[in-house]
Scaffold this motif. Structure first.
Motif, PDB file in Angstrom:
ATOM      1  N   UNK A   1       0.843  -1.200   0.000  1.00 57.43           N
ATOM      2  CA  UNK A   1       0.000   0.000   0.000  1.00 57.43           C
ATOM      3  C   UNK A   1       0.883   1.256   0.000  1.00 57.43           C
ATOM      4  N   UNK A   2       0.499   2.286  -0.751  1.00 58.16           N
ATOM      5  CA  UNK A   2       1.322   3.506  -0.781  1.00 58.16           C
ATOM      6  C   UNK A   2       1.429   4.121   0.614  1.00 58.16           C
ATOM      7  N   UNK A   3       2.607   4.631   0.935  1.00 58.15           N
ATOM      8  CA  UNK A   3       2.815   5.189   2.281  1.00 58.15           C
ATOM      9  C   UNK A   3       2.520   6.681   2.328  1.00 58.15           C
ATOM     10  N   UNK A   4       2.047   7.234   1.205  1.00 54.98           N
ATOM     11  CA  UNK A   4       1.704   8.659   1.177  1.00 54.98           C
ATOM     12  C   UNK A   4       2.929   9.558   1.112  1.00 54.98           C
ATOM     13  N   UNK A   5       4.002   9.050   0.511  1.00 55.11           N
ATOM     14  CA  UNK A   5       5.205   9.885   0.382  1.00 55.11           C
ATOM     15  C   UNK A   5       4.935  11.008  -0.628  1.00 55.11           C
ATOM     16  N   UNK A   6       5.870  11.967  -0.649  1.00 58.78           N
ATOM     17  CA  UNK A   6       5.647  13.174  -1.454  1.00 58.78           C
ATOM     18  C   UNK A   6       5.552  12.875  -2.951  1.00 58.78           C
ATOM     19  N   UNK A   7       6.309  11.846  -3.385  1.00 61.36           N
ATOM     20  CA  UNK A   7       6.339  11.556  -4.829  1.00 61.36           C
ATOM     21  C   UNK A   7       5.942  10.111  -5.088  1.00 61.36           C
TER      22      UNK A   7
END
Ligand code: NAP
Length: 470
Positions: A259-265
């Motif tokens: 699952x995406x960790x919500x990083x900036x890019x």
């Protein structure tokens, strides 16, 4: 040439292939080789300086081996000397018993689609040269402000380098030898999504495993793989899949499950898509890329190739980087295979295209010999093959044909006089050592390995301050 007289060899190009060639020749005990290395730039190391990404310093430490070769008493370095500009092949034939072309593959392969030249569309060669401070690309104007999405075409390690460099943070870049101008622009980049597009599937990608793994370890970017697209692209088993490909597929499956960790890019890996056209916006700049969906079909030899379907997809993007491989450029007077972008050869002996036989005393090594493949170490073995050919040609009875050249003027001083007359700003190894010291000293102040000089004039000015040897 008597049995004891040295064999004078000119190596053209100072990248890994050129340096391994020089090293192998100077170690050989069967003959006394003397090597003069000619390099177009004032600085040596080829792609180790201007291709390897700044955040990979360990790979760059291979230059310590080349430095040992350069310290050999039978080695000389002549930087800022270009074959075809300052010296011709004919000049070299007059002064050397053998010439080894080690000029690499310096230009990008074009895609051959509409819109390729739009503002915002860049060959990876330009971007890589720019962030590495190559003087040819230091003036590149790269707009990382207007676009939020970039598309990288190609599934090789250069595509990964480009995507990763667009995601590293200022802190991660500031401790490297990245060119100052690139640090500044990348720090303020507004690009937050990088889509890497492969025309075939994950099992056919040319990525190496450590590079693919590194994407998943980026501090500031999530890696996104659509599980459905991934499995569709794996539906046809590839009989020629290598162990590397199998590991890569596993890593990509892991990414797809993450699952995406919500990083900036975000780095998004897409498959089975070929670029069909680059589309301008109202301002004439690149606005989108049109892609055609492919399916995999097996050739007669079992190789899976991409076959276009009728399905199309458009991705809005203000930046495209084309990372579909490099090409060699022809050298004046030297045979060239336009299709392959290499110098035609057999085991490193340059072939005369009209007769198919080898030309006496002319050899080739590295990417300009075999095409742009393999890692730096691949060139060590490749150079050995070419050096073995030279050694065999030194030893071989002439068979009625000279295997090496018979130079009219083999005296080392004679060629140096010619070189200096043609190019008064020759940079010797001592001159490069001065540039190296200068760059390292600039770096020391800011905790960086070096601050690269990116302008030829400045390099020449610093090199000229070398203390002449007595
Ligand atoms: P590469 O490994 O040959 O990859 C080129 C990619 O472009 C392939 O995925 C190829 O797909 C694709 N491609 C070719 N023509 C295309 C087209 N018309 N449309 C769409 N895709 C196309 O080349 P590279 O990435 O430039 O790397 C060159 C060499 O340097 C490689 O050996 C690489 O490993 C090495 N390198 C190593 C490192 C490292 O060790 N960290 C870093 C950078 C480069 P197909 O397979 O379908 O042809």
């Amino acid at each position: 040439m008597t049995d004891s007289s040295p064999i004078r060899v000119a190596v053209i190009g100072s990248g890994p292939a050129g340096f391994y060639t020089a090293g192998h020749l100077l170690k050989d005990a069967s003959a006394e080789f003397e090597v003069d290395m000619l390099e177009r730039l004032p600085t040596p190391w080829g792609l180790v300086r201007s291709g390897v990404a700044p955040d990979h310093p360990k790979i760059k430490s291979v230059t310590r081996i080349y430095e040992k070769t350069a310290a050999h008493p039978r080695f000389r370095y002549f930087g800022n000397v270009e074959l075809g500009r300052d010296i011709s092949r004919e000049d070299l034939l007059e002064h050397y018993h053998a010439i080894v072309y080690a000029t690499g593959s310096s230009v990008d392969r074009p895609l051959g689609i509409d819109g390729e030249e739009l503002s915002g569309s860049h060959p990876a060669t330009e971007f890589v040269g720019w962030y590495n401070g190559h003087p040819d690309y230091s003036a590149l104007e790269l707009d990382l402000q207007s676009a939020e999405r970039a598309v990288v075409i190609g599934n090789g390690n250069v595509a990964i380098d480009v995507a990763r460099m667009l995601c590293l943070t200022r802190e991660e870049l500031a401790c490297t030898d990245i060119a100052d101008h690139a640090l500044e622009v990348l720090e303020h980049s507004r690009v937050n999504e990088i889509v890497i597009v492969g025309r075939r599937g994950p099992a056919q990608a040319a990525f190496t495993t450590p590079e693919l793994l590194e994407l998943g370890e980026l501090s500031d970017a999530d890696v996104i793989v659509d599980p459905d697209e991934l499995e569709r692209a794996l539906a046809i088993p590839d009989p020629s899949a290598t162990p590397t490909a199998e590991r890569n597929v596993q890593i990509l499956r892991d990414y797809a499950a993450r699952p995406p960790a919500g990083r900036r890019r975000r780095i998004v890996l897409r498959f089975l898509l070929s670029p069909a056209a680059l589309i301008p916006g109202e301002d004439g700049r690149l606005a989108a890329i049109e892609l055609v969906r492919n399916e995999l079909v097996a050739d007669a030899d079992g190789r899976l190739r991409a076959q276009p379907t009728a399905e199309r997809e458009r991705i809005d993007a203000g930046l495209v980087f084309r990372a579909i491989g490099y090409r060699g450029v022809p050298l004046p007077g030297v045979p060239f295979d336009e299709r392959g972008g290499v110098i035609p050869n057999a085991d490193g002996r340059v072939l005369d295209p009209s007769s198919g036989t080898s030309l006496p005393g002319e050899y080739v090594v590295g990417w300009i010999k075999r095409g742009p493949s393999g890692v730096i170490g691949t060139n060590k073995k490749d150079a050995q093959q070419t050096v073995d050919a030279i050694i065999a040609d030194v030893a071989a009875p002439a068979n009625g044909r000279a295997r090496l050249l018979a130079p009219a003027s083999p005296d080392p001083a004679a060629v140096e006089t010619v070189l200096r007359a043609r190019q008064p700003a020759v940079v010797t190894y001592a001159g490069w050592a001065e540039i190296d010291r200068h760059e390292r000293a600039l770096g020391e102040a800011s905790g960086r390995p070096r601050v690269k000089l990116t302008q030829i004039d400045e390099m020449l000015r610093i090199a000229a301050s070398e203390v002449p040897s007595a």
